[in-house]
Design an enzyme around this catalytic site. Sequence first.
Site, PDB file in Angstrom:
ATOM      1  N   LEU A 173       0.891  -1.191   0.073  1.00 43.64           N
ATOM      2  CA  LEU A 173      -0.001   0.029   0.088  1.00 43.64           C
ATOM      3  C   LEU A 173       0.884   1.311   0.000  1.00 43.64           C
ATOM      4  CD1 LEU A 173      -2.505  -1.065   2.766  1.00 43.64           C
ATOM      5  CD2 LEU A 173      -3.099  -0.825   0.328  1.00 43.64           C
ATOM      6  N   HIS A 174       0.753   1.956  -0.814  1.00 44.49           N
ATOM      7  CA  HIS A 174       1.378   3.459  -0.859  1.00 44.49           C
ATOM      8  C   HIS A 174       0.777   4.514  -1.322  1.00 44.49           C
ATOM      9  CE1 HIS A 174       2.709   1.899  -4.917  1.00 44.49           C
ATOM     10  NE2 HIS A 174       3.162   3.484  -4.984  1.00 44.49           N
ATOM     11  N   ARG A 175      -0.368   4.252  -2.328  1.00 48.78           N
ATOM     12  CA  ARG A 175      -1.117   5.313  -3.183  1.00 48.78           C
ATOM     13  C   ARG A 175      -1.627   6.488  -2.070  1.00 48.78           C
ATOM     14  NH1 ARG A 175       0.195   3.133  -7.508  1.00 48.78           N
ATOM     15  NH2 ARG A 175       1.343   5.051  -7.449  1.00 48.78           N
TER      16      ARG A 175
END
Length: 373
Positions: free
Chosen positions: A211-213
């Site tokens: 997850l990084h958006r």
Amino acid sequence: PLVLHVLGARPNFVKAAPVVRGLAELGASADGTGFALRQGIIHTGQHYDALMSDVFFADLGLPEPIANLGVGSGTHARQTAALLTGLEDVITEHRPDLVVVYGDVNSTLAAILVCAKLGVPTAHVEAGLRSFDRTMPEEINRVVTDALADILLCTSPDAIAHLANEGVDPRKVHFVGNPMIDSLFAALPSLDPERIRARLGLPERYAVATLHRPGNVDDAAAAREVVDAVREVSELVPIVVPLHPRGRTRLAEAGLVTGGNLTIIDPLGYLDFLSLVKGAALVVTDSGGVQEETTMLGVPCLTVRPNTERPITITHGTNLLVTPATLPAAAAKALADGAATPTGELPPLWDGKAGPRIARVIAAWLRGDNLAP
Ligand code: UD1
Ligand code: UDP
């Protein structure tokens, strides 16, 4: 002629390695026509942690950069400003015949702007992808980059159609396949799912999440929804999360911490990460590149985003878009169904030969060949 590659972020390194290799092979096999090609990497320093940068140079066999601008992190304006001034200096100093930019990160945007103003020709690898969602910083970077690039290198047919719709001269556009998949193919013989599974103490059946958006990690309420959904999936299958530094604190505050069936670890190097994905029963992600890699590895992928600029991973792959609300049920179904591509047909030209194709397009352009299709 001199070709410079501008790289800044983790996915750039993966996409560039096959192109650098392809150009090196062309230069090495100089065929008596006097075509002596030199190339170099400019690292902007957008990503700088060893696990976000150095490990990729080692795993992918990339040569040392000729310069590292050390721009680091910041707001979009501050980071882009540092990129612009740093790149203007280094490109003015080296006077390349062509600059190659990759993907959709801020380093890509800054490089294309600097080169356009300096009159230095550019090639964009992964041109034409569109999510049609301008709340994504990457979409803004993609649109601007493609408006200014001289050579547009596309990974999928939909990208060609988008560029045509935007009025890009078709003589600039080339369908070359996906260099990220070249890197994956090159890595395959070195992957060792068993070893990484043992190292992380995972059972045979496990899932991986990344997850990084900004849309998932920057806002506390959004982060909580995503984390709650991932926690729910972890009741079905143990999940390991190699966590990008962005939003690490916010996700931890939202409950993404090691415990029970959930294991949070530092980002992994390229070969370790692909080994982990190859052995996984399921991947949950908001990454661009991971949607493509799971498609090729036949691992079910649930992408926690309202849209994707890579729809071919849905039509020709294992990808499915989910929301936090639909993720748990989709995960249960994917785990029950196992791996399968819906059409059985993989994306065209994702064959491990994109790097050589891109090198040939670039070489022909440098020689002044007529590139009209
Ligand atoms: C960038 C790209 C994104 C891409 C991602 C790949 C832009 C606008 N976004 O997002 O499209 O999917 O890279 O990973 O270019 N940080 C570290 N160490 C590092 C790098 C970053 O701790 O080596 C932390 C910093 O707190 C930084 C934050 O991560 O503020 C975000 O980094 P940044 O490069 O601005 O954007 P990414 O979220 O990594
Ligand atoms: N990746 C990696 N280690 C990790 C997570 C991802 O090596 O812990 C690789 C992944 O295999 C892919 C690339 O990084 O090749 C994707 O980068 P990222 O998800 O950061 O960016 P995006 O593709 O979303 O722009």
